[in-house]
Motif scaffolding. Structure first.
Motif, PDB file in Angstrom:
ATOM      1  N   ILE A 104      56.168   5.776  24.297  1.00 16.92           N
ATOM      2  CA  ILE A 104      56.022   6.173  25.698  1.00 16.92           C
ATOM      3  C   ILE A 104      54.891   7.198  25.808  1.00 16.92           C
ATOM      4  N   LYS A 105      54.028   7.029  26.817  1.00 18.98           N
ATOM      5  CA  LYS A 105      52.880   7.917  26.970  1.00 18.98           C
ATOM      6  C   LYS A 105      52.893   8.687  28.298  1.00 18.98           C
ATOM      7  N   PHE A 106      53.628   8.215  29.287  1.00 19.29           N
ATOM      8  CA  PHE A 106      53.669   8.966  30.549  1.00 19.29           C
ATOM      9  C   PHE A 106      54.928   8.599  31.330  1.00 19.29           C
ATOM     10  N   LEU A 107      55.289   9.514  32.228  1.00 19.95           N
ATOM     11  CA  LEU A 107      56.353   9.274  33.204  1.00 19.95           C
ATOM     12  C   LEU A 107      55.724   9.342  34.591  1.00 19.95           C
TER      13      LEU A 107
ATOM     14  N   LYS B 193      48.346  11.801  40.174  1.00 17.90           N
ATOM     15  CA  LYS B 193      48.201  13.253  40.087  1.00 17.90           C
ATOM     16  C   LYS B 193      49.141  13.788  39.015  1.00 17.90           C
ATOM     17  N   TYR B 194      48.603  14.529  38.044  1.00 24.22           N
ATOM     18  CA  TYR B 194      49.447  15.186  37.051  1.00 24.22           C
ATOM     19  C   TYR B 194      50.195  16.329  37.736  1.00 24.22           C
ATOM     20  N   LEU B 195      51.489  16.449  37.454  1.00 21.58           N
ATOM     21  CA  LEU B 195      52.325  17.406  38.189  1.00 21.58           C
ATOM     22  C   LEU B 195      52.577  18.710  37.448  1.00 21.58           C
ATOM     23  N   ASP B 196      51.870  18.953  36.342  1.00 18.58           N
ATOM     24  CA  ASP B 196      52.121  20.161  35.557  1.00 18.58           C
ATOM     25  C   ASP B 196      53.592  20.219  35.166  1.00 18.58           C
TER      26      ASP B 196
ATOM     27  N   PRO C 153      51.813   1.967  27.400  1.00 17.80           N
ATOM     28  CA  PRO C 153      50.539   1.233  27.498  1.00 17.80           C
ATOM     29  C   PRO C 153      50.258   0.309  26.331  1.00 17.80           C
ATOM     30  N   GLY C 154      50.882   0.572  25.168  1.00 17.33           N
ATOM     31  CA  GLY C 154      50.612  -0.263  24.004  1.00 17.33           C
ATOM     32  C   GLY C 154      51.065  -1.696  24.163  1.00 17.33           C
ATOM     33  N   VAL C 155      51.985  -1.961  25.104  1.00 18.40           N
ATOM     34  CA  VAL C 155      52.504  -3.323  25.274  1.00 18.40           C
ATOM     35  C   VAL C 155      52.427  -3.801  26.710  1.00 18.40           C
ATOM     36  N   ASN C 156      51.871  -2.944  27.602  1.00 17.02           N
ATOM     37  CA  ASN C 156      51.840  -3.319  29.019  1.00 17.02           C
ATOM     38  C   ASN C 156      50.441  -3.074  29.569  1.00 17.02           C
TER      39      ASN C 156
ATOM     40  N   GLY D 275      43.128   9.222  31.576  1.00 14.07           N
ATOM     41  CA  GLY D 275      42.629   9.781  30.320  1.00 14.07           C
ATOM     42  C   GLY D 275      43.667  10.001  29.255  1.00 14.07           C
ATOM     43  N   ILE D 276      44.700   9.175  29.205  1.00 18.45           N
ATOM     44  CA  ILE D 276      45.718   9.272  28.157  1.00 18.45           C
ATOM     45  C   ILE D 276      45.357   8.315  27.024  1.00 18.45           C
ATOM     46  N   LYS D 277      45.341   8.827  25.794  1.00 16.92           N
ATOM     47  CA  LYS D 277      45.014   7.995  24.638  1.00 16.92           C
ATOM     48  C   LYS D 277      46.255   7.214  24.190  1.00 16.92           C
ATOM     49  N   TYR D 278      46.019   6.010  23.699  1.00 17.31           N
ATOM     50  CA  TYR D 278      47.129   5.175  23.235  1.00 17.31           C
ATOM     51  C   TYR D 278      46.603   4.145  22.251  1.00 17.31           C
ATOM     52  N   ASP D 279      47.503   3.555  21.487  1.00 17.14           N
ATOM     53  CA  ASP D 279      47.150   2.490  20.548  1.00 17.14           C
ATOM     54  C   ASP D 279      47.762   1.175  21.002  1.00 17.14           C
ATOM     55  N   LYS D 280      47.010   0.115  20.829  1.00 19.19           N
ATOM     56  CA  LYS D 280      47.516  -1.211  21.134  1.00 19.19           C
ATOM     57  C   LYS D 280      48.547  -1.584  20.080  1.00 19.19           C
ATOM     58  N   LEU D 281      49.707  -2.077  20.504  1.00 16.18           N
ATOM     59  CA  LEU D 281      50.789  -2.391  19.578  1.00 16.18           C
ATOM     60  C   LEU D 281      50.873  -3.892  19.327  1.00 16.18           C
TER      61      LEU D 281
END
Length: 856
Positions: free
Chosen positions: A268-271, A293-296, A329-332, A343-349
């Protein structure tokens, strides 16, 4: 003369109806002793909130349940037909506040009144089983149920944003808020409020509750299965608790988040949260142009410890009934696009095989269960049951809060935790937080000063298990005897309104599934069959110009058959709507009882329209029932008059006239069996009272269309008359009792040898009529859905034959042989139900027909 003192050769009128009911009202309420070793039948009508007065909806549901109860008792069943009162909750409390009296006083007064009205209606409820949810002898066991759930970690207290009703000053479950965000009771716009509340983990049983809807035990649930499945949702994901990290002052410690990809929980990379989520409302004031928008604010992944950022987004497709979404993001692909954008980094799964997916999903969910943070299969739409209510009139939650020990359950031997007496004067809502003396107590574990839980339970908890208590309502030592539960449960027929097909039914099913898992109940599903009765509708009149509802005497019908306002002459719109005081289209049942009597009202209610359909209440439908009553009344009156005129010589010579009556007697024999079969089928299979009454009306016509000599010389006529009255008895017990008393008072009878006619007993003590053994029953032969022939087999022979015997007889008919010439029969299934006509279905191989069930 009849038992009411009225000659029965006169037309029946309202005066006669009232004299009949005055004569029989007490007798029909005396329940004959039942043999507890006989097959049980548990018929349950949803217990009412004690509002103080019956309405026509009550009349319909209790007329149905009473008739079914009496029918099965006449069939030799050990019938359970209880009644009680859903007495806690906001309506009673608000009514008491308005009147400056105690809710218990208001409730008990209403119960007394409604109980008398039910007796006036002629209902044979077993009052020995009566229960009231606000009685400490009942809610003691509701508290015990809470403790059973608590001991299995199925209840918990959690701080979260909840639905707050600003008018009724209490929390509402998600299910009690409509699609417009308004309270189901007060109609107020619901607010979000952070509170520490008690929940029941209904989601742990989501898969069981969903799958249970396919249980073969269920009968005639129709569209209710669809409603329940839609409510629960397909269990294709799970929930996991994530710790929340942010600088909001009032925030919950954790968020319960749903995902349909738990096997990828470590990636998981974001909510993302929607505009409806409390986080977005706190952190962002202007949504006009914001896309993401990032919510801090962040959550902590409980499996990896990773910090997961929280974003507000309009563009995410949120799961049904959720305002948040876990991005992987790795599967979707769409999640990957979102990460690229912010700008969130992720790896393809790598894509998992089905076997790998199942294995990893299982491992993740099992670990979540071990950590007590979720991991059970559930749909996105289902939440745990929030049961805390901040109102006085409810079952106290049996928890004590101790500074040393935390939340401690009240020991079972200290139950019930009784409600304190609190004043509701000055239009002020009482609150247990103000009962300072009651709140003070000692901790059961360490003995230090402690405080009682001040919330009460949602009233749906009270009604989630009441049908279980009925089977053992006087048990002072436990909720109910397990032996009795295995003897009397599940409920065979549950009758109630469709408005309870989601919430109440879901909660009752959950509690039943739980107690079944504890080996306290015989089946996981609580109700075999449902009968969802339709609403009783009244005709309303609405001024087309003002939109104001008018009383019936404020409108008139013009020559061109249109309604207008008497005062203004303006057009009036008419419609059939749910009965309501505000629409002036309600009917007071007591006024109906006072004018026509309870039995006639019951007959009117059950005739013409199937129980599951809406009932348009109109006096235009009354004459059909009045005319039928008159035909029955006059028939018995004529029967008595002619028999009283018979001399001894006439009676001695009855046998000499039988040859000339042979054809009529054969007709009556056939009619009697035909109508027994039809009425019994309608009452047994589908409770179609309208169809059963129609059959009985046809039977009355069949009896009356023959010559009067039959009334004095025919055993078959006498049996037909007795059968007619007995079949009427469950539906109109007082009227049937009077007819039976008249029938039995005849100076002589020709059917004394009939085992189903006991002249020394009242009609409600008679056995339900059975088909004669010589009656030829129909067995239809079907091939690929087409009826090709009918066998006529006497009942006494049919009941001795095996399935193979009857099937062999079918294959030997000329019609069958012609139909299948040069073809082979692949096979058939066959089931025999003695007492009813049936069908034999064959599957033809060359026609590729679907194999069907043969019912005989």
């Amino acid at each position: 003369m009849s038992s009411s003192g009225m000659p029965q050769d006169k037309f029946i009128d309202n005066d006669v109806r009232h004299k009949i009911e005055e004569s029989w009202k007490e007798k029909i309420l005396k329940r004959p002793k039942q043999n507890e070793n006989n097959e049980k039948y548990y018929v349950l009508s949803m217990f009412p909130y004690p509002s103080g007065s019956l309405h026509m909806g009550h009349v319909r549901v209790y007329a149905i349940s009473d008739a079914i109860s009496r029918f099965h008792r006449m069939n030799g069943k050990n019938v359970i037909h209880p009644m009680g009162w859903d007495a806690f909750g906001l309506p009673a409390e608000n009514a008491a506040i308005e009147r400056n009296i105690d809710p218990s006083e208001w409730t008990q007064k209403n119960i007394t009144n409604m109980k008398e009205q039910l007796k006036r209606m002629g209902c044979d409820f077993d009052w020995q089983r009566e229960l009231t949810t606000c009685d400490k002898n009942y809610y003691k066991w509701t508290q015990e149920l809470f403790l059973k759930l608590y001991k299995k970690n199925l209840t918990y207290q959690n701080e979260s944003y909840v639905n707050w009703d600003p008018i009724d000053k209490t929390v509402l479950a998600d299910e009690q808020v409509d699609t417009n965000g308004r309270s189901w009771r007060s109609g107020a716009k619901v607010e979000k409020k952070l509170l520490k509340q008690w929940f029941i983990k209904t989601t742990l049983y989501a898969k069981s509750l969903y799958d249970g809807l396919d249980d073969p035990i269920l009968k005639n649930w129709r569209d209710i299965i669809k409603i329940q499945k839609n409510w629960i949702g397909k269990c294709d994901g799970t929930t996991i608790d994530f710790e929340l990290i942010c600088d909001i002052n009032e925030k919950p410690k954790k968020l319960t988040l749903w995902t349909d990809k738990p096997e990828f929980i470590e990636h998981i990379k974001f909510l993302a949260v929607s505009r409806d989520n409390f986080l977005s409302k706190v952190k962002i004031n202007d949504f006009t142009n914001i896309q993401e928008k990032y919510l801090d604010a962040n959550v902590i992944n409980p499996f990896t410890g990773d910090v997961i950022p929280i974003y507000y987004s309009k563009n995410i497709k949120y799961p049904k009934m959720r305002d948040n979404y876990l991005g992987i993001p790795g599967v979707n692909e769409s999640d990957a696009e979102f990460c690229d954008l912010v700008g969130i980094k992720y790896d393809k799964l790598d894509e998992l095989t089905q076997e790998e997916t199942v294995k990893q999903r299982h491992e993740v969910m099992e670990e979540a269960k071990m950590k007590n943070i979720g991991g059970h299969l559930v749909s996105s739409r289902l939440r745990d049951w929030l049961i805390s209510r901040q109102r006085y009139w409810g079952t106290p939650i049996p928890i004590i809060h101790c500074d040393n020990c935390g939340a401690v359950p009240v020991p079972s031997d200290q139950l019930p935790v009784e409600l304190p007496v609190m004043s509701s004067s000055n239009n002020k809502i009482p609150n247990l937080r103000e009962a300072t003396d009651w709140l003070k107590t000692k901790c059961p574990e360490c003995g230090n000063d402690a405080t009682r839980e001040a919330d009460t339970m949602d009233t749906f908890v009270d009604s989630s298990w009441y049908f279980m208590r009925y089977i053992d309502s006087n048990n002072d030592n436990e909720m109910f005897s397990v032996d009795k539960s295995f003897k009397y449960l599940p409920v065979d027929l549950y009758i109630g309104g469709k408005e309870h097909a989601a919430l109440h039914l879901y909660y009752a099913r959950f509690i039943n599934h739980f107690l079944h898992s504890e080996n306290l109940l015989p089946t996981r599903e609580p109700f075999r069959q449902l009968l969802v009765q339709g609403m009783v509708m009244g005709k309303s009149y609405c001024d087309k110009e003002s939109g104001k509802y008018l009383k019936q005497d404020e409108v008139e019908l013009t020559d061109d058959n249109k309604y207008v306002n008497k005062n203004t002459g303006m057009p009036v719109l008419t419609n059939w709507e749910k009965m309501s005081k505000s629409k002036y289209n309600g009917v007071d049942p007591m006024e109906m009882f006072d004018e026509y009597g309870a039995d006639t009202t019951r007959l009117i209610m059950l005739a013409d329209v199937a129980p599951t359909s809406s009932r348009n209440w109109s006096n235009e439908t009354f004459p059909g029932v009045f005319n039928w009553q008159n035909r029955l009344w006059m028939t018995i009156g004529t029967f008595l008059t002619l028999r009283n005129k018979m001399t001894k010589q006439d009676i001695d010579n009855i046998s000499l006239r039988q040859d000339e009556l042979k054809e009529d007697n054969e007709y009556l024999f056939e009619s009697r069996n035909y109508y027994i079969k039809g009425v019994t089928s309608h009452l047994t299979m589908s409770q179609q009272f309208n169809a059963a009454i129609s059959k009985m009306q046809g039977f009355t016509n069949a009896i009356r269309r023959k010559n009067k000599l039959l009334l004095t010389h025919s055993r078959d006529l006498e049996r037909a008359l007795a059968t007619q009255i007995i079949m009427l008895a469950p539906i109109a017990p007082q009227f049937a009792s009077e007819l039976w008393a008249g029938f039995c008072s005849a100076p002589y009878h020709l059917a004394n040898d009939d085992p189903f006619i006991q002249l020394d007993k009242d009609v409600l003590e008679q056995s339900w009529p059975a088909l004669d053994m010589d009656y030829k029953m129909n067995v239809d032969i079907m091939i690929s859905g087409n009826q090709i022939a009918t066998l006529k087999i006497p009942r006494k022979i049919l009941e001795t034959l095996s399935a193979d015997d009857v099937a062999k007889m079918a294959t030997e008919t000329p019609e069958f042989c012609d139909k299948i010439k040069n073809r082979t029969i692949d096979g058939f299934r066959y089931e025999k139900l003695p007492g009813f006509d049936g069908k034999i279905f064959f599957q033809s191989t060359d026609l590729n027909a679907k194999k069907k069930k043969a019912v005989l």
